[in-house]
Design a protein around this motif. Structure first.
Motif, PDB file in Angstrom:
ATOM      1  N   ALA A  20      76.115   9.746  82.935  1.00  0.00           N
ATOM      2  CA  ALA A  20      74.667   9.952  83.031  1.00  0.00           C
ATOM      3  C   ALA A  20      74.333  11.415  83.299  1.00  0.00           C
ATOM      4  CB  ALA A  20      74.094   9.068  84.122  1.00  0.00           C
ATOM      5  N   GLU A  21      73.085  11.757  83.039  1.00  0.00           N
ATOM      6  CA  GLU A  21      72.607  13.125  83.187  1.00  0.00           C
ATOM      7  C   GLU A  21      71.421  13.179  84.143  1.00  0.00           C
ATOM      8  OE1 GLU A  21      71.761  14.577  79.270  1.00  0.00           O
ATOM      9  OE2 GLU A  21      73.854  14.449  78.622  1.00  0.00           O
ATOM     10  N   PRO A  22      71.002  14.388  84.536  1.00  0.00           N
ATOM     11  CA  PRO A  22      69.867  14.488  85.461  1.00  0.00           C
ATOM     12  C   PRO A  22      68.615  13.753  84.978  1.00  0.00           C
ATOM     13  CG  PRO A  22      70.990  16.585  85.341  1.00  0.00           C
ATOM     14  CD  PRO A  22      71.650  15.704  84.322  1.00  0.00           C
ATOM     15  N   ARG A  23      68.369  13.737  83.680  1.00  0.00           N
ATOM     16  CA  ARG A  23      67.173  13.041  83.199  1.00  0.00           C
ATOM     17  C   ARG A  23      67.260  11.536  83.458  1.00  0.00           C
ATOM     18  NH1 ARG A  23      69.657  14.390  78.179  1.00  0.00           N
ATOM     19  NH2 ARG A  23      70.357  12.550  76.997  1.00  0.00           N
ATOM     20  N   ASP A  24      68.477  10.987  83.455  1.00  0.00           N
ATOM     21  CA  ASP A  24      68.631   9.567  83.781  1.00  0.00           C
ATOM     22  C   ASP A  24      68.282   9.311  85.246  1.00  0.00           C
ATOM     23  OD1 ASP A  24      69.767   8.653  81.210  1.00  0.00           O
ATOM     24  OD2 ASP A  24      71.425   9.971  81.762  1.00  0.00           O
ATOM     25  N   LEU A  25      68.729  10.194  86.107  1.00  0.00           N
ATOM     26  CA  LEU A  25      68.394  10.087  87.526  1.00  0.00           C
ATOM     27  C   LEU A  25      66.887  10.165  87.720  1.00  0.00           C
ATOM     28  CD1 LEU A  25      69.665   9.942  90.391  1.00  0.00           C
ATOM     29  CD2 LEU A  25      69.676  12.443  90.390  1.00  0.00           C
ATOM     30  N   ARG A  30      61.478   7.799  88.757  1.00  0.00           N
ATOM     31  CA  ARG A  30      60.108   7.532  88.282  1.00  0.00           C
ATOM     32  C   ARG A  30      59.834   6.036  88.268  1.00  0.00           C
ATOM     33  NH1 ARG A  30      61.420  11.592  84.192  1.00  0.00           N
ATOM     34  NH2 ARG A  30      60.293  13.540  84.654  1.00  0.00           N
ATOM     35  N   ALA A  31      60.827   5.249  87.866  1.00  0.00           N
ATOM     36  CA  ALA A  31      60.648   3.798  87.851  1.00  0.00           C
ATOM     37  C   ALA A  31      60.433   3.274  89.269  1.00  0.00           C
ATOM     38  CB  ALA A  31      61.856   3.127  87.204  1.00  0.00           C
ATOM     39  N   ALA A  32      61.218   3.745  90.223  1.00  0.00           N
ATOM     40  CA  ALA A  32      61.048   3.321  91.612  1.00  0.00           C
ATOM     41  C   ALA A  32      59.663   3.689  92.122  1.00  0.00           C
ATOM     42  CB  ALA A  32      62.130   3.954  92.483  1.00  0.00           C
ATOM     43  N   ASP A  33      59.196   4.848  91.757  1.00  0.00           N
ATOM     44  CA  ASP A  33      57.870   5.314  92.160  1.00  0.00           C
ATOM     45  C   ASP A  33      56.782   4.431  91.550  1.00  0.00           C
ATOM     46  OD1 ASP A  33      56.418   7.395  93.587  1.00  0.00           O
ATOM     47  OD2 ASP A  33      55.733   8.083  91.624  1.00  0.00           O
ATOM     48  N   ARG A  34      56.904   4.171  90.265  1.00  0.00           N
ATOM     49  CA  ARG A  34      55.906   3.371  89.545  1.00  0.00           C
ATOM     50  C   ARG A  34      55.877   1.926  90.018  1.00  0.00           C
ATOM     51  NH1 ARG A  34      57.285   0.476  85.067  1.00  0.00           N
ATOM     52  NH2 ARG A  34      59.144   1.759  84.717  1.00  0.00           N
ATOM     53  N   VAL A  73      59.059  14.877  90.485  1.00  0.00           N
ATOM     54  CA  VAL A  73      58.756  13.973  89.366  1.00  0.00           C
ATOM     55  C   VAL A  73      58.243  12.625  89.860  1.00  0.00           C
ATOM     56  CG1 VAL A  73      60.441  15.103  87.864  1.00  0.00           C
ATOM     57  CG2 VAL A  73      61.136  13.101  89.199  1.00  0.00           C
ATOM     58  N   THR A  74      57.968  12.510  91.164  1.00  0.00           N
ATOM     59  CA  THR A  74      57.430  11.284  91.751  1.00  0.00           C
ATOM     60  C   THR A  74      56.217  11.638  92.602  1.00  0.00           C
ATOM     61  OG1 THR A  74      58.950  11.466  93.640  1.00  0.00           O
ATOM     62  CG2 THR A  74      59.658  10.094  91.775  1.00  0.00           C
ATOM     63  N   GLU A  75      55.491  10.597  93.017  1.00  0.00           N
ATOM     64  CA  GLU A  75      54.276  10.836  93.791  1.00  0.00           C
ATOM     65  C   GLU A  75      54.216  10.077  95.109  1.00  0.00           C
ATOM     66  OE1 GLU A  75      50.990   9.858  91.312  1.00  0.00           O
ATOM     67  OE2 GLU A  75      51.315  11.533  89.920  1.00  0.00           O
ATOM     68  N   ARG A  76      54.778   8.872  95.147  1.00  0.00           N
ATOM     69  CA  ARG A  76      54.574   8.008  96.311  1.00  0.00           C
ATOM     70  C   ARG A  76      55.865   7.599  97.019  1.00  0.00           C
ATOM     71  NH1 ARG A  76      51.447   6.670  92.198  1.00  0.00           N
ATOM     72  NH2 ARG A  76      53.046   5.277  91.364  1.00  0.00           N
ATOM     73  N   VAL A  77      56.918   7.385  96.281  1.00  0.00           N
ATOM     74  CA  VAL A  77      58.135   6.836  96.868  1.00  0.00           C
ATOM     75  C   VAL A  77      58.698   7.791  97.919  1.00  0.00           C
ATOM     76  CG1 VAL A  77      59.715   7.828  95.130  1.00  0.00           C
ATOM     77  CG2 VAL A  77      60.301   5.681  96.290  1.00  0.00           C
ATOM     78  N   ARG A  78      59.175   7.231  99.040  1.00  0.00           N
ATOM     79  CA  ARG A  78      59.725   8.055 100.100  1.00  0.00           C
ATOM     80  C   ARG A  78      61.131   8.524  99.737  1.00  0.00           C
ATOM     81  NH1 ARG A  78      57.883   6.921 106.050  1.00  0.00           N
ATOM     82  NH2 ARG A  78      57.713   9.181 105.827  1.00  0.00           N
TER      83      ARG A  78
END
Length: 303
Positions: A20-25, A30-34, A73-78
């Motif tokens: 995997a690469e940084p974009r996968d991380l 982003r999915a966890a945040d969303r 790249v996230t807004e809410r997730v801790r």
């Protein structure tokens, strides 16, 4: 959830993560945040000795750099360090890093700390491995002072002392970011009870958690600590639905209502938050599992 890719221990890493690469991380974050996950977590090791490399791997991203990258790249997730081996570094240096992370992320840091277990790591950095417990105790106290609201924090301990030294930026969270203590040894439970805002057990079996939690509350009461403590647990590996491949006999899989019923047992023990890990063969499957959990399992866990 603990992030994939950032650490490749053979205990939990899936084969696809090695390529995997940084974009996968970033996509997983982003999915966890969303999807409304509470936190994403990153581990901490400076260097792995050859004797442990086959089992632990040598891929261990730096938690501050990783969480800062993902904060953008996230807004809410801790953002949780699970766990930072803070005894390897001077508390002022650690405070500078994590205060900056809390500032840049808008107040999303949870500082998870632990004693560490790799002797060679301590030796290479000139830190006494045998004294890591007392060092961590004092480091936590020093960090609480250094991450507080005072621009010129003060602390006077046996190993660490500072005063008249200003640090900015200050953390966004007041009076300071929470400090969660990781570990399941008697010393770690005592440390979490007396010094922690939260406890992160390291994979205790379900049948052992109630006893551990009772001991933590007893120790906390004896110490006169009245503030609420956030108790966590790491669940079994999960797969939402009926897998068409071998996910291992220790994986909890099946229909969402079955998973929810099983996971609610943690709340009955006195656990406040669970850290989940999903079996997957690709990044896409991992995100699909996260989506299925968020939509079909998580809504049935509260109350």
């Amino acid at each position: 959830m603990q992030l994939p890719i950032q650490s490749l221990s053979t205990i939990y890493a899936e084969p696809w993560e090695a390529g995997a690469e940084p974009r996968d991380l970033a996509e997983v974050a982003r999915a966890a945040d969303r999807l409304g996950f509470c936190y994403i977590a990153s581990c901490d090791h400076v260097a792995i000795p050859r004797r442990l490399a086959a089992a632990m791997g040598t891929t261990w991203y730096d938690p501050v750099a990783t969480l800062a990258y993902l904060a953008a790249v996230t807004e809410r997730v801790r953002l949780l360090s699970h766990v930072a081996v803070v005894g390897l570094r001077h508390p002022l240096a650690t405070a500078k890093q994590y205060a900056t992370l809390d500032h840049l992320s808008g107040g999303r840091l949870v500082l998870g700390v632990g004693a560490g277990h790799v002797a060679e790591e301590f030796a290479a950095l000139g830190v006494d491995f045998a004294a890591r417990g007392p060092v961590l105790d004092e480091a936590i106290d020093a960090l609480k002072a250094a991450l507080g609201p005072d621009e010129f924090p003060e602390f006077d301990g046996e190993r660490f002392a500072f005063s008249g030294l200003g640090q900015r930026p200050r953390p966004v969270q007041t009076p300071r970011p929470p400090v969660w203590v990781g570990g399941s040894s008697p010393a770690a439970v005592r440390r979490a009870a007396v010094r922690g805002d939260g406890w992160l057990p390291q994979g205790d079996p379900r049948d052992q958690l109630p006893r551990q939690i009772a001991r933590l509350h007893d120790l906390r009461e004896r110490a006169g600590v009245t503030a609420r403590v956030e108790i966590g647990a790491i669940t079994e590996a999960l797969y939402v639905g009926e897998p068409g491949w071998d996910v291992g006999r220790r994986t909890l899989s099946g229909k969402p209502d079955r998973l929810a019923e099983s996971l609610r047992e943690y709340a009955a023990m006195g656990v406040h938050q669970i850290q989940v890990r999903f079996r997957s063969r690709t990044r896409a499957e991992l995100i699909e599992q996260m989506e299925a959990f968020a939509s079909d399992v998580a809504p049935h866990l509260d109350g």
